[in-house]
Design a protein around this motif. Structure first.
Motif: not given
Ligand SMILES: [Zn+2]
Ligand SMILES: [Zn+2]
Ligand SMILES: [Zn+2]
Length: 141
Positions: A20-25, A27-28, A45-46, A48-49
């Motif tokens: 999920p962290e890699r996905r967030k990165i 996507e951002e 990423l506020k 979050k990662v």
């Protein structure tokens, strides 16, 4: 294929998890579409990662061809998303870190000519000019 899908496949081929962290990165980075360094990405990423995860993920994003390192300035690496971002070159301010993008047909052509002269087959190039932006020149004076 979307950039996210491409990254997922890349990780799979390497036997790595699409966490999920890699996905967030990823996507951002894709939605942001601008130059960034580790710190800016961390703030976007506020927080979050973790910074450590970002540091570990960036080389993978580079290897997968989703981002490229624009240049290093004062020990800070500036990246940008390659996805849907046509070729261009950069001017970077060594005071405020501002990055200006430009594309000049004449420079591109000239580089091709240089390669031809040496019988060299180019794959990619990175042109970055470091200096002082307009605003910073004014402040220095
Ligand atoms: Zn160029
Ligand atoms: Zn500046
Ligand atoms: Zn750029």
């Amino acid at each position: 294929m979307t950039g996210i899908e491409r990254f997922r496949l890349f990780l799979k081929e390497k036997g790595l998890k699409f966490t999920p962290e890699r996905r967030k990165i990823v996507e951002e980075i894709i939605s942001f579409h601008d130059h960034f360094d580790v710190e800016t990405l961390y703030h976007r990423l506020k927080r979050k990662v973790s910074l450590a995860t970002i540091y570990r993920t960036l080389p993978l994003l580079r290897e997968s061809g989703l981002i490229r390192e624009v240049l290093r300035c004062q020990g800070r690496a500036v990246f940008e998303s390659v996805w849907g971002h046509p070729h261009h070159d950069h001017l970077i301010c060594i005071v405020c870190g501002k990055v200006i993008e430009f594309e000049d047909e004449r420079i591109e052509k000239l580089q091709e000519e240089v390669c031809r002269k040496f019988g060299f087959q180019p794959v990619e190039h990175r042109l970055g000019i470091k200096g002082y932006c307009k605003e910073c020149q004014r402040k220095i004076k």
